[in-house]
Design an enzyme around this catalytic site. Structure first.
Site, PDB file in Angstrom:
ATOM      1  N   ASP A   1       0.866  -1.179   0.000  1.00 51.65           N
ATOM      2  CA  ASP A   1       0.000   0.000   0.000  1.00 51.65           C
ATOM      3  C   ASP A   1       0.903   1.230   0.000  1.00 51.65           C
ATOM      4  O   ASP A   1       2.117   1.107  -0.201  1.00 51.65           O
ATOM      5  CB  ASP A   1      -0.947  -0.017   1.216  1.00 51.65           C
ATOM      6  CG  ASP A   1      -2.291   0.620   0.887  1.00 51.65           C
ATOM      7  OD1 ASP A   1      -2.287   1.806   0.515  1.00 51.65           O
ATOM      8  OD2 ASP A   1      -3.333  -0.055   0.992  1.00 51.65           O
TER       9      ASP A   1
ATOM     10  N   HIS B   1      -2.600   3.619  -4.599  1.00 48.38           N
ATOM     11  CA  HIS B   1      -2.020   3.134  -3.336  1.00 48.38           C
ATOM     12  C   HIS B   1      -0.576   2.657  -3.515  1.00 48.38           C
ATOM     13  O   HIS B   1      -0.169   1.647  -2.937  1.00 48.38           O
ATOM     14  CB  HIS B   1      -2.888   1.997  -2.760  1.00 48.38           C
ATOM     15  CG  HIS B   1      -4.137   2.490  -2.064  1.00 48.38           C
ATOM     16  ND1 HIS B   1      -4.110   3.258  -0.927  1.00 48.38           N
ATOM     17  CD2 HIS B   1      -5.451   2.316  -2.359  1.00 48.38           C
ATOM     18  CE1 HIS B   1      -5.347   3.541  -0.546  1.00 48.38           C
ATOM     19  NE2 HIS B   1      -6.190   2.993  -1.412  1.00 48.38           N
TER      20      HIS B   1
ATOM     21  N   ASP C   1      -8.396  -0.340  -5.962  1.00 48.08           N
ATOM     22  CA  ASP C   1      -9.296   0.597  -5.277  1.00 48.08           C
ATOM     23  C   ASP C   1      -8.692   2.002  -5.206  1.00 48.08           C
ATOM     24  O   ASP C   1      -7.484   2.174  -5.282  1.00 48.08           O
ATOM     25  CB  ASP C   1      -9.590   0.103  -3.847  1.00 48.08           C
ATOM     26  CG  ASP C   1      -8.322  -0.020  -3.018  1.00 48.08           C
ATOM     27  OD1 ASP C   1      -7.297  -0.468  -3.569  1.00 48.08           O
ATOM     28  OD2 ASP C   1      -8.336   0.338  -1.827  1.00 48.08           O
ATOM     29  N   GLU C   2      -9.574   2.964  -5.066  1.00 47.82           N
ATOM     30  CA  GLU C   2      -9.233   4.342  -4.703  1.00 47.82           C
ATOM     31  C   GLU C   2      -8.047   4.901  -5.483  1.00 47.82           C
ATOM     32  O   GLU C   2      -7.143   5.503  -4.901  1.00 47.82           O
ATOM     33  CB  GLU C   2      -8.926   4.399  -3.194  1.00 47.82           C
ATOM     34  CG  GLU C   2     -10.102   3.984  -2.346  1.00 47.82           C
ATOM     35  CD  GLU C   2      -9.811   3.989  -0.847  1.00 47.82           C
ATOM     36  OE1 GLU C   2     -10.692   4.415  -0.101  1.00 47.82           O
ATOM     37  OE2 GLU C   2      -8.709   3.579  -0.426  1.00 47.82           O
TER      38      GLU C   2
ATOM     39  N   TRP D   1     -16.513  -3.811  -1.632  1.00 53.24           N
ATOM     40  CA  TRP D   1     -16.228  -3.212  -0.317  1.00 53.24           C
ATOM     41  C   TRP D   1     -17.059  -1.962  -0.055  1.00 53.24           C
ATOM     42  O   TRP D   1     -17.272  -1.580   1.084  1.00 53.24           O
ATOM     43  CB  TRP D   1     -14.737  -2.879  -0.182  1.00 53.24           C
ATOM     44  CG  TRP D   1     -14.259  -1.697  -0.984  1.00 53.24           C
ATOM     45  CD1 TRP D   1     -13.922  -1.701  -2.306  1.00 53.24           C
ATOM     46  CD2 TRP D   1     -14.058  -0.369  -0.514  1.00 53.24           C
ATOM     47  NE1 TRP D   1     -13.512  -0.450  -2.699  1.00 53.24           N
ATOM     48  CE2 TRP D   1     -13.583   0.393  -1.613  1.00 53.24           C
ATOM     49  CE3 TRP D   1     -14.216   0.272   0.713  1.00 53.24           C
ATOM     50  CZ2 TRP D   1     -13.262   1.743  -1.516  1.00 53.24           C
ATOM     51  CZ3 TRP D   1     -13.900   1.619   0.810  1.00 53.24           C
ATOM     52  CH2 TRP D   1     -13.439   2.343  -0.296  1.00 53.24           C
TER      53      TRP D   1
ATOM     54  N   TYR E   1     -16.155  -4.289   8.037  1.00 50.12           N
ATOM     55  CA  TYR E   1     -14.829  -3.754   8.367  1.00 50.12           C
ATOM     56  C   TYR E   1     -14.690  -3.740   9.897  1.00 50.12           C
ATOM     57  O   TYR E   1     -15.255  -2.894  10.577  1.00 50.12           O
ATOM     58  CB  TYR E   1     -14.655  -2.344   7.787  1.00 50.12           C
ATOM     59  CG  TYR E   1     -14.184  -2.323   6.341  1.00 50.12           C
ATOM     60  CD1 TYR E   1     -14.366  -3.417   5.499  1.00 50.12           C
ATOM     61  CD2 TYR E   1     -13.537  -1.198   5.812  1.00 50.12           C
ATOM     62  CE1 TYR E   1     -13.921  -3.390   4.179  1.00 50.12           C
ATOM     63  CE2 TYR E   1     -13.093  -1.168   4.497  1.00 50.12           C
ATOM     64  CZ  TYR E   1     -13.291  -2.273   3.695  1.00 50.12           C
ATOM     65  OH  TYR E   1     -12.856  -2.246   2.383  1.00 50.12           O
ATOM     66  N   PHE E   2     -13.902  -4.674  10.401  1.00 50.53           N
ATOM     67  CA  PHE E   2     -13.820  -4.821  11.857  1.00 50.53           C
ATOM     68  C   PHE E   2     -12.880  -3.807  12.501  1.00 50.53           C
ATOM     69  O   PHE E   2     -12.735  -3.793  13.720  1.00 50.53           O
ATOM     70  CB  PHE E   2     -13.416  -6.253  12.220  1.00 50.53           C
ATOM     71  CG  PHE E   2     -14.417  -7.292  11.750  1.00 50.53           C
ATOM     72  CD1 PHE E   2     -15.736  -6.948  11.508  1.00 50.53           C
ATOM     73  CD2 PHE E   2     -14.046  -8.605  11.551  1.00 50.53           C
ATOM     74  CE1 PHE E   2     -16.671  -7.899  11.070  1.00 50.53           C
ATOM     75  CE2 PHE E   2     -14.960  -9.568  11.119  1.00 50.53           C
ATOM     76  CZ  PHE E   2     -16.269  -9.200  10.873  1.00 50.53           C
TER      77      PHE E   2
ATOM     78  N   TRP F   1      -8.409  -3.435   8.579  1.00 44.22           N
ATOM     79  CA  TRP F   1      -7.443  -2.408   8.175  1.00 44.22           C
ATOM     80  C   TRP F   1      -6.787  -1.893   9.448  1.00 44.22           C
ATOM     81  O   TRP F   1      -7.462  -1.688  10.469  1.00 44.22           O
ATOM     82  CB  TRP F   1      -8.157  -1.282   7.417  1.00 44.22           C
ATOM     83  CG  TRP F   1      -8.821  -1.776   6.170  1.00 44.22           C
ATOM     84  CD1 TRP F   1     -10.130  -2.115   6.010  1.00 44.22           C
ATOM     85  CD2 TRP F   1      -8.187  -2.044   4.913  1.00 44.22           C
ATOM     86  NE1 TRP F   1     -10.361  -2.564   4.731  1.00 44.22           N
ATOM     87  CE2 TRP F   1      -9.186  -2.534   4.036  1.00 44.22           C
ATOM     88  CE3 TRP F   1      -6.875  -1.927   4.441  1.00 44.22           C
ATOM     89  CZ2 TRP F   1      -8.915  -2.890   2.714  1.00 44.22           C
ATOM     90  CZ3 TRP F   1      -6.615  -2.278   3.126  1.00 44.22           C
ATOM     91  CH2 TRP F   1      -7.620  -2.753   2.275  1.00 44.22           C
TER      92      TRP F   1
ATOM     93  N   GLU G   1      -4.752   0.895  10.319  1.00 41.03           N
ATOM     94  CA  GLU G   1      -4.235   2.246  10.570  1.00 41.03           C
ATOM     95  C   GLU G   1      -4.105   2.519  12.067  1.00 41.03           C
ATOM     96  O   GLU G   1      -3.105   3.065  12.531  1.00 41.03           O
ATOM     97  CB  GLU G   1      -5.174   3.294   9.961  1.00 41.03           C
ATOM     98  CG  GLU G   1      -5.085   3.423   8.453  1.00 41.03           C
ATOM     99  CD  GLU G   1      -6.044   2.504   7.714  1.00 41.03           C
ATOM    100  OE1 GLU G   1      -6.504   1.495   8.306  1.00 41.03           O
ATOM    101  OE2 GLU G   1      -6.327   2.776   6.537  1.00 41.03           O
TER     102      GLU G   1
END
Ligand code: ACM
Length: 559
Positions: free
Chosen positions: A213, A283, A349-350, A416, A441-442, A490, A492
């Site tokens: 990423d 990414h 994605d994105e 997603w 999304y946990f 994810w 972060e």
């Protein structure tokens, strides 16, 4: 509200007790059918032997023996035949391990290879004789073992007494996945294995490993060693919630080929396929930090991202240049060779398309290749990788943005964003995995007042449980394309293994029931009863978990 919930759960348990079952069972995910067959019980003894019908079942036998020893302090012997020739029903080798009254009790594992639903199994506990698990295939035997584990006590120090029951079970969906982002924060091989064990204990069968990423590249590439030498380390970290406090300490880590092989082997023994993800064409800041010439702005300074988000401010997309396509060919070819599984994830994605819009060279490439817009260029990248992956005999998966600009039918879509994108994927004939962020999304906190794992959420246990995997208004044919569902983590705001466990439990248990059990067996109130014992299992495994569901204050505020 909390009391009401507990009362409802107790009533449900009482109601169950009055039916065929003498007492409610606590199996997660709920099996298709569980029948009490008699009054008796079977007690596992220290000399109970685990026997298998063929060598290929050794890993299931060892898994059970290891679980019994590690968590319950009961070391059982296993008996594994040396050759695997005798496999069919009626065959002497299978008959030889059939339970017989009067013989020392044993647990037998049999692979029937009957061509029925993969992962299906029958488990029978026969008083005075033992336990018989027959799988439709090897995976079925393994899932039978998991169900047996769920019938065991949650504390060491007692010899398990098991009721006479027959379980008939098979999965609702073929794809039952969990994802882990090891980029934003890195997790050691030992934790990856633990995570894979958590999947196995929940009858999940795909581990989606997010390996690259903006913040790092975390898998060794022999074809481009600089990717991990340089791209696996960011020069500092932002601590706390965005914008946070800068910490000028380099942060890094990556997996060698040897690590990958060890993890893939470990997963395979648990009937789990590892799906590696290399995220392109967006990414890609860590790639560009390593090879600035691959960007649309090669002369600007580049580094791996220190913080999170979609980077419109920093260049993070690959430019369509010959050396970039050569790079993609090398990297995805090596990835296909390294990972034996059928599926390779391309991300997709994105993608911050402004970098392509602002690059004259890119616009020129688009004109030359008759790509009408940046979506078509994104699609060009995905097609390119797909050809590399297909040439290796593998199948491509991508996040739902890969639908933009068109993709070929044999690409699998991972939905997603909102379920509408998943519906679109299915309606355009793609096999689709549903992992819609609002339900799956946990890393979203479980309750409004929870602060341990970051700002976003809440995503309650009930919402995960109630996620409708097959959207409304699909034809029967389209429903067949719903391959299954997945939970994502994810990282972060999840820098430690205990926070990772805290985020996935108990919600992963709800996901497991949702993706395995038939719809008519899904029962939220019964699940709330079972989850109490599931918490005891987390304790037994030494796993951290969130108690938000049981905290009155959290529940009240959620409503
Ligand atoms: C994603 O969450 N960007 C797939």
């Amino acid at each position: 509200m909390y009391l009401k919930k507990i009362m409802a759960a107790t009533l449900a348990a009482t109601a169950l007790a009055g039916q065929a079952q003498e007492k409610p069972f606590n199996i997660i995910p709920e099996p298709v059918e569980i029948t009490v067959t008699g009054q008796g019980e079977f007690q596992i003894q220290r000399n109970t032997m685990i026997r298998v019908s063929e060598p290929a079942l050794a890993s299931s036998a060892m898994y059970l023996a290891d679980y019994m020893d590690r968590y319950l302090g009961i070391p059982l012997q296993t008996e594994i035949p040396k050759t695997g020739k005798s496999r069919r029903k009626g065959n002497p080798a299978v008959e030889a391990i059939t339970l017989k009254p009067g013989e020392p009790a044993c647990i037998v594992l049999i692979n029937r290879k009957n061509g029925e639903v993969s992962g299906g199994y029958q488990l029978e506990i026969i008083p005075a004789e033992g336990i018989r698990i027959e799988g439709n295939d090897e995976a079925g035997v393994f899932y039978g073992v998991q169900t047996l584990i769920q019938l065991l006590p949650t504390r060491a120090g007692v010899l398990p007494i098991l009721p006479a029951v027959k379980v008939n079970d098979y999965p609702r969906f073929a794809y039952r996945g969990m994802h882990l982002d090891v980029v934003r924060h890195f997790f050691p091989v030992s934790f990856i294995k633990k995570y894979i064990d958590y999947l196995a204990l929940h009858k999940l069968n795909y581990f989606h490993w997010h390996l690259t990423d903006d913040q790092a590249w975390r898998v060794e590439m022999k074809c481009h060693p600089e990717l991990t030498e340089k791209g696996s380390v960011r020069e500092g970290e932002i601590l706390g919630l965005y914008p946070g406090k800068y910490q000028p300490l380099p942060y890094g880590g990556y997996y060698t080929h040897e690590d990958v092989r060890e993890i893939v082997r470990y997963a395979a023994e648990r009937h789990i396929t590892v799906i590696p993800e290399i995220d392109i064409p967006g990414h890609c800041m860590a790639v560009l930090a390593t090879y600035p010439q691959f960007s649309t702005t090669p002369d600007e300074p580049k580094k791996a991202a220190l913080t999170w988000g979609i980077f419109n401010k920093f260049s993070n997309v690959l430019a369509p240049k010959p050396e970039v396509f050569d790079f993609l060919k090398d990297v995805f070819s090596e990835l296909c060779d390294l990972f034996p599984g059928q599926y390779i994830h391309v991300g997709g994605d994105e993608c911050a398309k402004r970098w392509w819009q602002e690059s004259e060279e890119t616009q020129q490439f688009m004109r030359e290749h008759e790509l009408k817009d940046e979506k078509a260029l994104q699609s060009y990248f995905i097609h390119y990788v797909q050809e590399v992956v297909n040439a290796k005999g593998k199948t491509l998966i991508g996040w739902d943005e890969i639908l933009e600009g068109g993709i070929s039918e044999d690409c699998i879509v991972m939905n997603w964003r909102r379920p509408e994108f998943g519906k679109k994927a299915v309606r355009t004939n793609h096999r689709t995995i549903f992992t819609c962020s609002a339900w799956s999304y946990f890393n979203l906190k479980e309750s409004r007042i929870q602060s341990e794992i970051g700002p976003r959420g809440p995503l309650s246990l009930e919402k995960v449980y109630e996620f409708q995997i097959v959207p409304d208004s699909l034809t029967t044919e389209q429903q067949e394309l719903v391959w299954g569902a997945q939970g994502c983590l994810w990282t972060e705001y999840i820098p430690t293994t205990w926070k990772a466990e805290f985020a996935i439990f108990p919600r992963m248990s709800a996901l497991a029931e949702n993706v395995w059990s038939p719809l008519e067996k899904k029962d939220w109130i019964n699940f709330t009863r079972k989850v109490e014992m599931q918490f005891e299992r987390y304790e037994l495994w030494g796993a951290r978990y969130s108690e938000a569901f049981f905290r009155t204050q959290d529940i009240e505020r959620k409503r």
